[in-house]
Design an enzyme around this catalytic site. Structure first.
Site, short mmCIF file in Angstrom:
data_model
loop_
_atom_site.label_atom_id
_atom_site.label_comp_id
_atom_site.label_asym_id
_atom_site.label_seq_id
_atom_site.Cartn_x
_atom_site.Cartn_y
_atom_site.Cartn_z
N ASP A 143 40.09 44.69 47.02
CA ASP A 143 39.01 44.08 46.24
C ASP A 143 39.10 42.56 46.16
O ASP A 143 38.13 41.85 46.42
CB ASP A 143 38.99 44.67 44.83
CG ASP A 143 40.39 44.99 44.32
OD1 ASP A 143 41.19 44.05 44.14
OD2 ASP A 143 40.69 46.19 44.14
N GLY A 144 40.28 42.06 45.83
CA GLY A 144 40.44 40.62 45.61
C GLY A 144 40.34 39.79 46.87
O GLY A 144 40.30 38.56 46.81
N PHE A 145 40.28 40.45 48.03
CA PHE A 145 40.21 39.71 49.29
C PHE A 145 38.76 39.56 49.79
O PHE A 145 38.52 39.03 50.87
CB PHE A 145 41.02 40.41 50.39
CG PHE A 145 42.47 40.63 50.07
CD1 PHE A 145 43.06 40.04 48.96
CD2 PHE A 145 43.26 41.44 50.87
CE1 PHE A 145 44.39 40.25 48.66
CE2 PHE A 145 44.59 41.66 50.58
CZ PHE A 145 45.17 41.07 49.48
N GLU A 156 38.22 37.26 56.28
CA GLU A 156 37.19 38.17 55.76
C GLU A 156 35.77 37.67 56.06
O GLU A 156 34.88 38.45 56.38
CB GLU A 156 37.38 38.38 54.25
CG GLU A 156 38.57 39.27 53.89
CD GLU A 156 39.91 38.56 53.99
OE1 GLU A 156 39.93 37.31 54.15
OE2 GLU A 156 40.95 39.24 53.89
N HIS A 170 44.75 42.79 43.58
CA HIS A 170 44.71 44.11 44.21
C HIS A 170 44.13 45.18 43.27
O HIS A 170 44.29 46.36 43.53
CB HIS A 170 46.13 44.54 44.62
CG HIS A 170 46.68 43.78 45.78
ND1 HIS A 170 46.98 42.45 45.72
CD2 HIS A 170 47.00 44.18 47.04
CE1 HIS A 170 47.46 42.06 46.89
NE2 HIS A 170 47.48 43.08 47.71
N GLU A 202 41.19 44.55 58.83
CA GLU A 202 42.57 44.12 59.01
C GLU A 202 43.48 45.35 58.95
O GLU A 202 43.43 46.12 57.99
CB GLU A 202 42.94 43.12 57.91
CG GLU A 202 42.06 41.87 57.97
CD GLU A 202 42.06 41.08 56.66
OE1 GLU A 202 42.73 41.49 55.70
OE2 GLU A 202 41.36 40.05 56.61
N GLN A 232 40.40 44.77 52.93
CA GLN A 232 41.65 45.45 52.64
C GLN A 232 41.85 45.74 51.14
O GLN A 232 42.30 46.82 50.76
CB GLN A 232 42.82 44.63 53.18
CG GLN A 232 44.10 45.39 53.27
CD GLN A 232 45.06 44.71 54.23
OE1 GLN A 232 45.59 43.64 53.93
NE2 GLN A 232 45.27 45.29 55.38
#
Lengths: 323, 381
Positions: free
Chosen positions: A84-86, A60, A129, A29, A82
């Site tokens: 870590d949390g994604f 993702e 994030h 992204e 983009q």
């Protein structure tokens, strides 16, 4: 090569891969025109075109799932998640599909996919994030998991990851993106070898990614008190180079593991268990762990209290030396 | 008063969608059909199909052999030779029709029920049984016949198919891909992401949804408020509903969709309207959730009897032909039976094989530990 920041070093590593292997692709992204939210892919789409550096839909699972299909077609995708949390929407594709494909096919197909993920905290970000999820991936057979702590390693480990015929989770400590260092002309180590980054005799600090710098600061501070700490940078979390770790801990007799991820069921638990088995008669103290708490990553105004810092690590060093 | 106007507004918002057009029960009017359940050929100007007698007979042969293989596998499960089997009974036409529409270089990404497609791709049926017997998790070389490994987590493979198709575009090749999935999987995020990626990148992939009416115990009405093929329009590509029990319609429509994809037309969603005549798997009990009458009503639309009726009515096959196919299916059944029974268990060190393509220290260590442990029993006290 001159001194580069870690983000620029990775950028150069990616450029090298795109230049030397026409089957490599970058997918993610905002990796194209924008150059990624951390500018790690800056300029690559301009130089290699939209076919090689692909701005994907914001999905993702779709990114990783289509990368798997491209790998089946003979491509070597380098995927950027983009933040870590994604990565969790892609968790099924990574753990259930990507990690197992080679084994399910009895080796008939390879999955040379590198998944780059900026991870860990310390940059004052909003939630999702700043997370450290390395244990999930290291726990999964079929994945390789590595994390550089400095620009030189970032450059060479990225290239080695892309060259690997296995899927590699490449964790980039985003708080270190702006650290600068010289890039060596050749890699000093292979991808999965740990490195003693400071020699000492009294205790071994085991760290990786963002915490290596903290541990080096701890060792410097301890030196002033006459304590000689060894610092080992794991670099690879799957596999772990236990031989290097074992040699160090047998020399010093004490070990403290430091990571940002929650201590419970974290990498430190595995390291402590294995080192206890391997070094039982050499240990003067139990292997101690310093890390995040069993709580969601906190709001940034209190993240300094959550993250291991010089004082918390020194406190653990004191406790280990007190045995 | 308010209620009334809301109702009117709702009706207005969906012009041309009759209230009875639910995805579940009855085949709606827009169904593409080239062969009626009675075996009568009908023409459809959008999907013209010129087909010779020998090809019709060969389709019939595939349908019968695939059903025979499937029945044998079910029996082998009942005899304890397989741990599980997912029967394709009732879906032979959807699979053979679409499978036969593929060219050699096209690629199929199946679920775990596409035994008929595997057959059309030339995959040895015994390969399919390894995972159901528990000797591997698939294990065949997907690139040998361009037939990917079975995928059990529903919908995941639609993204692999789309990625593969994106690769075809990058290679400027003229191949196409079929992604198989079912009505249940249509609810998965991955399938909807695959639709998005395929649409945005104009990938040469045909999404072939076998709507067999049941996702284990859940009817299609639990997955969708509109006919599934209509989902395609929201993603910007055509959707077609085809009679999934009509092998000719499945062949013609899939051939059209693959050619369209091959020529740069992008993805198509085909909803093959069919019925799962058997249980979801051998572990399932459909009597708990669906009526026997419903299953019986679909028996009248059987894909094999309608092609047989057509061959007979047109005088395209004689008794000798049907007898020969029956004999061939018995031979196949025997081969499958013997093949499964003689399929050896793998060496336990298979556990460690192929976890990684390149050596991994932990796997190497654990393998050595296991071998040493196992050897400690041999010649021991």
């Amino acid at each position: 090569m001159s001194k580069l920041t870690m983000s620029k070093a990775i950028n150069e590593g990616l450029r090298h891969c795109l230049e030397t292997d026409p089957k490599t692709l970058i997918m993610g992204e905002d990796v194209g025109k924008l150059g990624g939210v951390f500018r790690v892919t800056d300029g690559l789409q301009k130089d290699f075109g939209e076919d090689r550096v692909i701005d994907t839909p914001l999905a993702e699972s779709g990114i990783v799932g289509t990368a798997i299909g491209l790998a089946l077609r003979g491509y070597r995708p380098i995927v950027e998640i983009q933040f870590d949390g994604f990565v969790y929407p892609a968790f099924d594709q990574i753990v259930t599909q990507l990690a197992k494909m080679h084994a399910r096919a009895l080796g008939h197909v390879k999955m040379p996919i590198t998944i780059r993920i900026p991870y860990a905290g310390g940059i004052g970000a909003v939630e999702h994030h700043s997370e450290s999820h390395e244990a999930y991936f290291a726990h999964t057979a079929g994945l390789r998991v590595v994390t550089p702590s400095n620009p030189d390693d970032a450059y060479w480990m990225l290239r080695q990851s892309v060259e690997s015929d296995d899927p590699v989770i490449f964790l980039e400590p985003k708080a270190r993106y702006w650290d600068k260092a010289e890039i060596s002309a050749a890699p000093a180590l292979d991808l999965h070898t740990a490195k003693v980054v400071r020699s000492g005799t009294d205790l071994t600090l085991l760290a990786y990614g963002p915490m290596v710098k903290v541990c080096l600061e701890v060792a410097a501070a301890a030196e002033e008190d006459g304590r000689h700490l060894e610092v080992v940078d794991l670099r690879s979390l799957s596999p772990v180079d236990f031989d290097t770790l074992e040699a160090s801990v047998k020399r010093t007799g004490r070990a403290v593991v430091v990571h940002e991820a929650p201590v419970f069921m974290g990498m430190g638990a595995e390291l402590a268990a294995r080192l206890t088995e391997r070094c039982f008669y050499h240990l003067e103290a139990p292997v101690l762990r310093v890390g995040g708490y069993h709580a969601p990553y906190p709001p940034s105004r209190v993240e300094e209290q959550y993250l291991p810092d010089l004082d918390r690590v020194l406190d653990a060093v004191d406790r280990a030396l007190a045995y | 008063m308010t209620v009334k106007s809301t109702a009117r507004a709702r009706k207005k918002a969906a012009p041309g969608v009759p209230d009875n057009l639910h995805a579940g029960k009855d085949a709606p009017a827009e169904l593409i059909q080239l062969l009626t359940p009675e075996g009568e050929r009908v023409e459809n100007p959008d999907y013209p199909l010129v087909i010779e007698a020998d090809e019709l007979r060969s389709l019939y042969r595939d349908l019968v052999l695939v059903r025979r293989f499937d029945a044998e596998a079910t029996a082998l499960q009942r005899q304890g030779e397989l741990g599980l089997w997912a029967s394709l009974l009732g879906q032979e036409a959807a699979q053979v029709g679409s499978g036969r529409a593929m060219r050699e270089n096209d690629y199929a990404f199946p679920t775990y029920r596409e035994h008929g497609v595997a057959w059309c791709r030339g995959v040895d049926p015994l390969n399919l049984l390894g995972m159901f017997r528990g000797v591997n998790h698939g294990g065949w070389d997907p690139n040998e016949k361009n037939f990917h490994l079975y995928t059990i987590v529903i919908g995941s493979q639609t993204l692999h198919a789309t990625g593969y198709a994106m690769g075809i575009t990058k290679d400027s090749a003229e191949d196409a891909v079929i992604a198989y999935f079912g009505d249940g999987a249509s609810s998965q995020g991955d399938v909807n992401e695959a639709f998005t990626f395929a649409s945005v990148y104009n990938a040469p992939v045909v999404f072939f949804c076998q709507n067999n009416q049941w996702a284990i115990s859940e009817p299609t009405t639990n997955q969708t408020k509109i006919p599934l093929y209509r989902r395609a329009s929201g993603f910007g590509f055509p959707g077609v509903r085809v009679d999934g029990n009509d092998v000719l319609a499945c062949l013609a429509v899939t051939r059209w969709a693959l050619d369209r994809a091959r020529n740069g037309g992008g993805p198509v969603l085909i909803e093959a309207f069919t019925y799962r005549m058997g249980a979801h798997t051998t572990s399932d009990d459909p009597t708990r959730y669906r009526a026997a009458e419903e299953t019986e009503s679909w028996r009248a639309k059987d894909p094999i009897s309608r092609l047989k009726a057509h061959l007979e009515r047109e005088g395209l096959a004689d008794e000798d032909f049907f007898a020969a196919i029956d004999a061939e299916s018995e031979t196949l059944g025997l081969r499958v039976r013997e093949g499964v029974r003689s399929m050896p268990d793998p060496d336990p060190t298979l556990i460690f094989d192929h976890v990684y393509a390149e050596p991994h220290a932990l796997v190497t260590e654990e393998r050595a530990e296991y071998v040493a442990y196992a050897e400690s029993f041999e010649g021991g006290e």
